[in-house]
Structures are given as C-alpha cells and as structure tokens.
Design an enzyme around this catalytic site. Structure first.
Site, PDB file in Angstrom:
ATOM      1  N   SER A  62       0.859  -1.188   0.000  1.00 31.31           N
ATOM      2  CA  SER A  62       0.000   0.000   0.000  1.00 31.31           C
ATOM      3  C   SER A  62       0.891   1.232   0.000  1.00 31.31           C
ATOM      4  O   SER A  62       2.033   1.177   0.478  1.00 31.31           O
ATOM      5  CB  SER A  62      -0.862   0.006   1.260  1.00 31.31           C
ATOM      6  N   TYR A  73      -1.098  -0.685  10.199  1.00 34.42           N
ATOM      7  CA  TYR A  73      -1.236  -1.041   8.772  1.00 34.42           C
ATOM      8  C   TYR A  73       0.042  -0.691   7.997  1.00 34.42           C
ATOM      9  O   TYR A  73       0.536  -1.490   7.196  1.00 34.42           O
ATOM     10  CB  TYR A  73      -2.447  -0.286   8.213  1.00 34.42           C
TER      11      TYR A  73
HETATM   12  P1  NDP Z   1     -11.621  -5.685   0.740  1.00 30.25           P
HETATM   13  O1  NDP Z   1     -11.890  -5.292   2.155  1.00 30.25           O
HETATM   14  O2  NDP Z   1     -12.566  -5.297  -0.328  1.00 30.25           O
HETATM   15  O3  NDP Z   1     -11.428  -7.295   0.668  1.00 30.25           O
HETATM   16  C1  NDP Z   1     -10.588  -7.927   1.576  1.00 30.25           C
HETATM   17  C2  NDP Z   1     -10.428  -9.389   1.190  1.00 30.25           C
HETATM   18  O4  NDP Z   1      -9.500  -9.985   2.124  1.00 30.25           O
HETATM   19  C3  NDP Z   1     -11.717 -10.178   1.297  1.00 30.25           C
HETATM   20  O5  NDP Z   1     -11.749 -11.143   0.279  1.00 30.25           O
HETATM   21  C4  NDP Z   1     -11.617 -10.851   2.665  1.00 30.25           C
HETATM   22  O6  NDP Z   1     -12.322 -12.088   2.757  1.00 30.25           O
HETATM   23  C5  NDP Z   1     -10.119 -11.110   2.739  1.00 30.25           C
HETATM   24  N1  NDP Z   1      -9.654 -11.231   4.120  1.00 30.25           N
HETATM   25  C6  NDP Z   1      -9.671 -10.282   5.095  1.00 30.25           C
HETATM   26  N2  NDP Z   1      -9.201 -10.793   6.255  1.00 30.25           N
HETATM   27  C7  NDP Z   1      -8.892 -12.097   6.016  1.00 30.25           C
HETATM   28  C8  NDP Z   1      -8.383 -13.155   6.810  1.00 30.25           C
HETATM   29  N3  NDP Z   1      -8.087 -13.008   8.109  1.00 30.25           N
HETATM   30  N4  NDP Z   1      -8.182 -14.352   6.228  1.00 30.25           N
HETATM   31  C9  NDP Z   1      -8.486 -14.539   4.933  1.00 30.25           C
HETATM   32  N5  NDP Z   1      -8.968 -13.584   4.120  1.00 30.25           N
HETATM   33  C10 NDP Z   1      -9.172 -12.389   4.661  1.00 30.25           C
HETATM   34  O7  NDP Z   1     -10.145  -5.164   0.445  1.00 30.25           O
HETATM   35  P2  NDP Z   1      -9.464  -4.561  -0.879  1.00 30.25           P
HETATM   36  O8  NDP Z   1      -9.877  -5.330  -2.063  1.00 30.25           O
HETATM   37  O9  NDP Z   1      -9.632  -3.097  -0.848  1.00 30.25           O
HETATM   38  O10 NDP Z   1      -7.931  -4.830  -0.519  1.00 30.25           O
HETATM   39  C11 NDP Z   1      -7.179  -5.898  -1.073  1.00 30.25           C
HETATM   40  C12 NDP Z   1      -5.731  -5.682  -0.673  1.00 30.25           C
HETATM   41  O11 NDP Z   1      -5.269  -4.429  -1.196  1.00 30.25           O
HETATM   42  C13 NDP Z   1      -5.497  -5.629   0.838  1.00 30.25           C
HETATM   43  O12 NDP Z   1      -4.289  -6.267   1.165  1.00 30.25           O
HETATM   44  C14 NDP Z   1      -5.388  -4.134   1.112  1.00 30.25           C
HETATM   45  O13 NDP Z   1      -4.632  -3.871   2.266  1.00 30.25           O
HETATM   46  C15 NDP Z   1      -4.715  -3.662  -0.161  1.00 30.25           C
HETATM   47  N6  NDP Z   1      -4.923  -2.235  -0.421  1.00 30.25           N
HETATM   48  C16 NDP Z   1      -6.193  -1.706  -0.611  1.00 30.25           C
HETATM   49  C17 NDP Z   1      -6.349  -0.369  -0.842  1.00 30.25           C
HETATM   50  C18 NDP Z   1      -7.688   0.269  -1.072  1.00 30.25           C
HETATM   51  O14 NDP Z   1      -7.740   1.520  -1.128  1.00 30.25           O
HETATM   52  N7  NDP Z   1      -8.761  -0.468  -1.225  1.00 30.25           N
HETATM   53  C19 NDP Z   1      -5.194   0.539  -0.856  1.00 30.25           C
HETATM   54  C20 NDP Z   1      -3.934  -0.103  -0.653  1.00 30.25           C
HETATM   55  C21 NDP Z   1      -3.821  -1.434  -0.457  1.00 30.25           C
HETATM   56  P3  NDP Z   1     -13.914 -12.114   3.173  1.00 30.25           P
HETATM   57  O15 NDP Z   1     -14.663 -11.542   2.004  1.00 30.25           O
HETATM   58  O16 NDP Z   1     -14.221 -13.537   3.406  1.00 30.25           O
HETATM   59  O17 NDP Z   1     -14.038 -11.272   4.399  1.00 30.25           O
END
Ligand code: NDP
Length: 242
Positions: free
Chosen positions: A140, A153
C-alpha cells in the site's frame, strides 16, 4: 492441466477483479475467502463464465495450521500453483496513543503473518516442480510513505515490501518472480469509512482508483512479458504520495 493461480481475498474488491482479469487470460483460478463464502460463490460464477476451472478455498490467513493444511491438500489434489497473489488484508485504523493491542495484532497477523502462512506451503512445491511462476504481494502507499492513524497497517505493509524483496532474491535463480503492488486509494469495501471527497483533493489525478486498475498490473506481472521483472514495488495511485 491449466496453470493454477491462488488469489487470497478474492471474494470481493481488488482480489475479485484480479481473479477475473487472470481468468480472461486463461489461468485456472483458486479463489479464496475468509468468512464471506456467499460473495466468493458469486465470484466463482463470474470466473466460470470466462471458461476456466475454478474452486474456492476458505481459511483465515492468520491461522498457520489451517493455511498449511488446506493449501497443501489443494496442491496435492489439483497440482502445483503457477503463482499466488497475496492480496487478503485488513485495516483497523486508530491513532497510535489509543491503539489497543488487538488492533495492532490483528493487522500485523493478517497482513504480514499471512505472507508466511500462505506462501510457506506454496513455494516448496513450486521449486520441486521447477515452476517458473509468479508471486505478487499487495502492499500500500501507506507502507511506502506511512500514514496517520495507520501505524499498524503501515508497519504490516512495509514489512510485506521487505519480505517481497528478500524472497525475490532467493527465488530469482529458479525463474520465479516476486513483486509487490502498492495501491493508493481504491474503491472497495476497505475505504467505506474514508472521506473520499476530501481525499480526492489530495490525489493529483483528482479521483480514486478502480480495483480493475490494480488488477491489470497484477495481470501484467503474471504475463510472459514480465518475466525479467522481480523484486519491484510498483504503485497504482493516481500520482498520490501521502
Ligand atoms: P476488501 O476489504 O474489499 O477485501 C478484503 C479481502 O481480504 C476479502 O476477500 C476478505 O475475505 C479477505 N480477508 C480479510 N481478512 C482475512 C483473513 N483473516 N483471512 C483470509 N482472508 C481475509 O479489500 P481490498 O480489495 O480493498 O484490498 C485488497 C488488498 O489491497 C489488501 O491487502 C489491502 O490492504 C490492499 N490495499 C487496498 C487499498 C484500497 O484503497 N482499497 C489501498 C492499498 C492497499 P472475506 O470476504 O471472506 O471477508
């Protein structure tokens, strides 16, 4: 047998768009979720309509044993992975003086702990089968620059960058590339509490990004054209540097 790619956190958001992008390019997709199985099933239907094989794994990336058992069984039954997108992640924001230990542990254990827990069962089979594959991790802008209210984070996402670079050096001679994508502010559930209109003013391109705009970079890193790119951190952020 096709090329299997595991995408963690692909029930929704960036992971889902990445799954669809890679599926359109012919990869077989190993979807993954933690609790949101319904969303994962919807994604599975969309991936299937791209004409590739797909299945869902469900595990908590914080749970080392669960990760090892479920991933190892899947590899045993369906073959070694061509690659992994280490995308699952969470944010639990709070300013540091009042951040409680659960907020720290949960974010570090999910985002950084997940690096070890998911990649450990995947990498040795790739080496043994001489797969010249791909690993892409999700950091990120917060991991590159640091961000207020995100000490936990930022620490986890900076850790991912270090781990990615180190692993890329270890796997380079095997032809496995390991790169990191660092998104800015991307429209997903994760930013539902972010004051988007305020944040947009700080972004040089004056808009947030779309999950697809991150997915397209991951897709490129999985392509043959990207076979000499490794150990890199590539940002997708509309010019934003916090
Ligand atoms: P979302 O919150 O939309 O989705 C998160 C995903 O991670 C879901 O599929 C969720 O599964 C899964 N997840 C969360 N916790 C766990 C866990 N303990 N074990 C297994 N799976 C887990 O996130 P984004 O799509 O926005 O983010 C994706 C990645 O990109 C992340 O690593 C985030 O930090 C990074 N990112 C996002 C940004 C943004 O602005 N959106 C910016 C910078 C980085 P479930 O649906 O089952 O809960």
């Amino acid at each position: 047998m096709g090329k299997n790619v595991l995408i963690t956190g692909s029930s929704r958001g960036i992971g889902k768009e990445t799954a669809l992008y890679l599926a359109k390019n012919g990869f077989d997709i190993v979807l993954h979720c933690n609790s949101n199985i319904q969303k994962a099933r919807e994604t599975e239907e969309e991936v299937k309509s791209c004409g590739v094989n797909t299945r869902i794994l469900q595990f908590d990336v914080k749970d080392r044993k669960q990760c090892f058992d479920i991933i190892s069984k899947d590899i045993e039954e369906n073959g070694v992975y061509f690659g992994v997108v280490l995308n699952a992640g969470i944010a639990r924001d709070n300013v540091f003086p009042v951040m409680d230990e659960d907020e720290w542990d949960d974010v570090i254990d999910t985002n950084l702990g997940g690096f070890y827990n998911v990649l450990k069962p995947v990498v040795m089979p790739m080496i043994e089968k001489r797969v010249k594959g791909r690993i892409v991790t999700m950091s990120s802008i917060s991991g590159l620059a640091g961000n207020r209210g995100q000490v936990n984070y930022s620490a986890s996402k900076a850790g991912i960058i270090g781990a990615t670079k180190a692993l890329s050096l270890e796997l380079a001679k095997r032809g496995i590339t390991v790169n990191c994508v660092a998104p800015g502010i991307i429209e997903t559930d994760m930013i539902k509490d972010v004051p988007v209109e305020e944040v947009k003013k700080m972004i040089p391109m004056k808009r947030t990004g779309k999950a697809k705009e991150v997915a397209s970079l991951v897709n490129y890193l999985f392509s043959e054209d990207a076979s000499y790119i490794t150990g890199q951190v590539i940002s997708v952020n509309g010019g934003l540097y916090l």
